[in-house]
Design an enzyme around this catalytic site. Structure first.
Site, PDB file in Angstrom:
ATOM      1  N   ASP A 238      19.691  51.563  24.470  1.00  0.00           N
ATOM      2  CA  ASP A 238      19.787  50.105  24.387  1.00  0.00           C
ATOM      3  C   ASP A 238      21.124  49.759  23.747  1.00  0.00           C
ATOM      4  OD1 ASP A 238      19.013  47.242  24.087  1.00  0.00           O
ATOM      5  OD2 ASP A 238      17.005  48.001  24.501  1.00  0.00           O
ATOM      6  N   HIS A 263      23.586  50.437  26.161  1.00  0.00           N
ATOM      7  CA  HIS A 263      24.010  49.108  26.586  1.00  0.00           C
ATOM      8  C   HIS A 263      25.268  48.648  25.859  1.00  0.00           C
ATOM      9  CE1 HIS A 263      19.603  48.086  27.922  1.00  0.00           C
ATOM     10  NE2 HIS A 263      20.146  49.077  28.600  1.00  0.00           N
TER      11      HIS A 263
END
Length: 453
Positions: A238, A263
Site C-alpha cells: 500500500d 503505492h
C-alpha cells in the site's frame, strides 16, 4: 546507514536501492533521570505488556525506558502510555501475538474496532532503536494473516494497527519492523501531534513467494504538523508514506519503496468528511521499484477542502505502473474509477456535487521506466481491477484526473523523463488541467503522447 544496510537481507529488490541516506544514525544517550529496565519473561506464553506498563508509569516523566539488548518481549495485549521528556531505547525485540483468533477477539472487543497495539502519547519523546541488525526488531507476524485471506478477499477482518505516536517535539529513529499485520483502514505507524522527526526506518511488509497479498500495509500515515521523515526503506502492499487529514508542513526525503504492490508516496485520501483543509508537503529523493504508483494524490468524489503546495522532486522509478497519478473521483478504500471524469450521479454513496481544490503541485526531475508488460500487482479482486484506468496501455507516465476545470491550478511539470519498457512513445492521460489556471504547466494536458509545452 541502517536502512541501506538492511537492503542486503531482504532479497532481490536490494539491487534497486543504491541511494545514500543523509539522516542521523547515532543513538541518543540516556537522560539524566531514572532508567527503568523493562523485565521480560522470555516466553510467548507470558504477557510482557504489564511489565512495560509498570516501567512506563515509574519513568513517565524525565526517565528512560530500556528494552534489554537481545531480549525478547511478548506484547500479548495492547499497551498505552503517556510519556513526557522520556527516552525509549528499543535494544530488544517486541513480538505481537501469533494467534489470529485471539487478536481478532481483542480488536472486536474494542470501541469501534480500532486497536493500536502500541499507543504512545506525550511531549519530548525520543524513541530509538539500534543499528545492530540482530536485535531491536518489531515482529508483527503478518504473513499468516495475509495467507489466511480468502480468494477474492481484500484482507481478513479485525486487524490491528501496529502503533501510534500522538506526540509533540519528539524524535523516532532506527526502527525495524517485520511483517506488520496492518488493518483495513490503515496503518503500520500513525503519526499525530506536531513537531516530529523520524529517521532511519525499515519496514518489511513484503509477502513470501506464493504467499497472500499484504493488503493495507501502509508504512506511515501522517496526520500531524511539522513532520520530517528521512532515510527509510519500505517494502509493502500500500502507501509507503501517506499524508492525510491533519497533516501539514511535512517533509519526506531519501526513501526507497519496493513491492510488488506498493503505492509509493501519497496525499490523501482527502475530503471524506467534506470539511477538510489541506497540506504543505515536500517529497524528495525517492526511489520506487515494482509499485503500482510512484506518487499519488487522491481526493474523495464530492469532497471539500484545499490541498496546497505539494512537491514531488527527484524521483527514480522502475517497473512502476502509474508513476504520476491523481484522481478526484475516489470514493472508498477498495474502489476508485481511474482518472476520468464521471458524469454526476452517486458513486459509492457519495454525491458528485463538489471537489477538493488542489493548488500549487510541482513534479520535477523524474526518471525511470513504466511497467509495460505486467502492470499492476496481486491485489485485484474485481474485474475491472480497482486501479484500472480506462484507455491506459502501459505507456502512461502521467495520469491526472481533475474533476472540473477549476479544481486544479498552478500545476508544474519539469524534466519528466519516464519511458515505457517497450520504448514506445511516453503517453499521458490528462483531464481538466486548463492552461488559464496552470500557466506554467510545462506539458500539454491531453490523452495521447506526452509533449512538453
Amino acid at each position: 546507514m541502517l536502512a541501506l544496510t538492511l537492503l542486503a537481507v531482504v532479497g532481490p529488490l536490494a539491487a534497486s536501492a543504491a541511494y545514500t541516506p543523509q539522516g542521523r544514525s547515532a543513538e541518543l544517550t540516556s537522560r539524566a533521570g531514572q532508567t527503568c529496565t523493562i523485565q521480560t519473561s522470555g516466553s510467548n506464553s507470558t504477557d510482557d505488556s504489564p511489565a512495560f506498563r509498570d516501567a512506563a508509569k515509574q519513568c513517565a516523566n524525565g526517565g528512560t525506558l530500556l528494552f534489554q539488548e537481545g531480549a525478547d518481549y511478548y506484547f500479548n495485549t495492547p499497551v498505552n502510555a503517556t510519556l513526557n521528556n522520556v527516552d525509549i531505547q528499543l535494544k530488544g525485540n517486541i513480538h505481537l501475538p501469533q494467534n489470529i483468533t485471539y487478536v481478532q477477539g481483542i480488536v472486536n472487543g474494542s470501541t469501534g474496532g480500532n486497536v493500536w497495539w502500541i499507543n504512545l502519547t506525550g511531549d519530548n519523546l525520543n524513541f530509538t532503536g539500534t543499528t545492530n541488525l540482530s536485535t531491536g526488531w518489531v515482529y508483527g507476524y503478518g504473513q499468516q494473516w495475509w495467507d489466511a485471506n480468502p480468494k477474492n478477499g481484500s484482507g481478513i477482518a479485525s486487524r490491528p494497527h501496529l502503533w501510534r505516536f500522538n506526540v509533540t517535539n519528539s524524535y523516532i529513529s532506527n526502527i525495524k519492523i517485520r511483517k506488520p499485520i496492518a488493518w483495513y483502514v490503515k496503518v503500520v505507524t500513525t503519526l499525530n501531534g506536531h513537531d516530529i522527526d523520524v529517521n532511519n526506518v525499515f519496514v518489511d511488509a513484503a509477502t513470501t513467494p506464493g504467499g497472500g497479498f499484504p493488503f493495507n500495509t501502509d508504512g506511515f500515515d501522517v496526520a500531524a504538523k511539522n513532520v520530517k521523515i528521512n532515510d527509510f526503506t519500505i517494502f509493502n502492499g500500500d502507501d509507503a508514506v501517506t499524508i492525510n487529514n491533519g497533516g501539514e508542513n511535512v517533509t519526506v526525503t531519501n526513501g526507497f519503496i519496493g513491492g510488488p504492490g506498493c503505492h509509493g508516496t501519497s496525499i490523501g485520501s482527502l475530503g471524506q468528511a467534506q470539511a477538510e483543509l489541506g497540506v504543505i508537503v515536500w517529497f524528495e529523493n525517492i526511489k520506487v521499484h515494482d509499485c503500482v504508483y510512484g506518487s499519488r494524490i487522491k481526493t474523495y468524489l464530492g469532497g471539500q477542502g484545499i490541498v496546497q503546495n505539494v512537491t514531488f522532486a527527484n524521483y527514480d522509478v522502475s517497473n512502476t505502473t502509474f508513476p504520476i497519478y491523481l484522481t478526484q473521483n475516489y470514493f472508498n478504500s477498495q474502489t476508485q474509477n481511474g482518472a476520468g471524469v464521471q458524469e454526476g450521479g452517486n458513486f459509492g454513496g457519495r454525491e458528485d456535487n463538489s471537489s477538493v481544490i488542489i493548488e500549487g503541485v510541482t513534479y520535477k526531475n523524474w526518471k525511470g521506466d513504466i511497467n509495460t508488460y505486467q502492470p499492476g500487482d496481486g491485489s485485484c479482486v474485481t474485474d475491472p481491477c480497482w486501479y484500472d484506468v480506462p484507455g491506459s496501455d502501459g505507456t502512461q507516465a502521467i495520469v491526472i484526473g481533475c474533476s472540473n476545470s477549476t479544481a486544479c491550478s498552478d500545476f508544474k511539470f519539469q524534466n519528466i523523463q519516464v519511458i515505457p519498457q517497450s520504448y514506445a512513445e511516453t503517453k499521458i492521460n490528462c483531464t481538466n488541467l486548463e492552461p488559464a489556471s496552470n500557466p506554467n504547466l510545462g506539458i500539454v494536458c491531453t490523452n495521447g503522447t506526452l509533449v512538453s509545452a
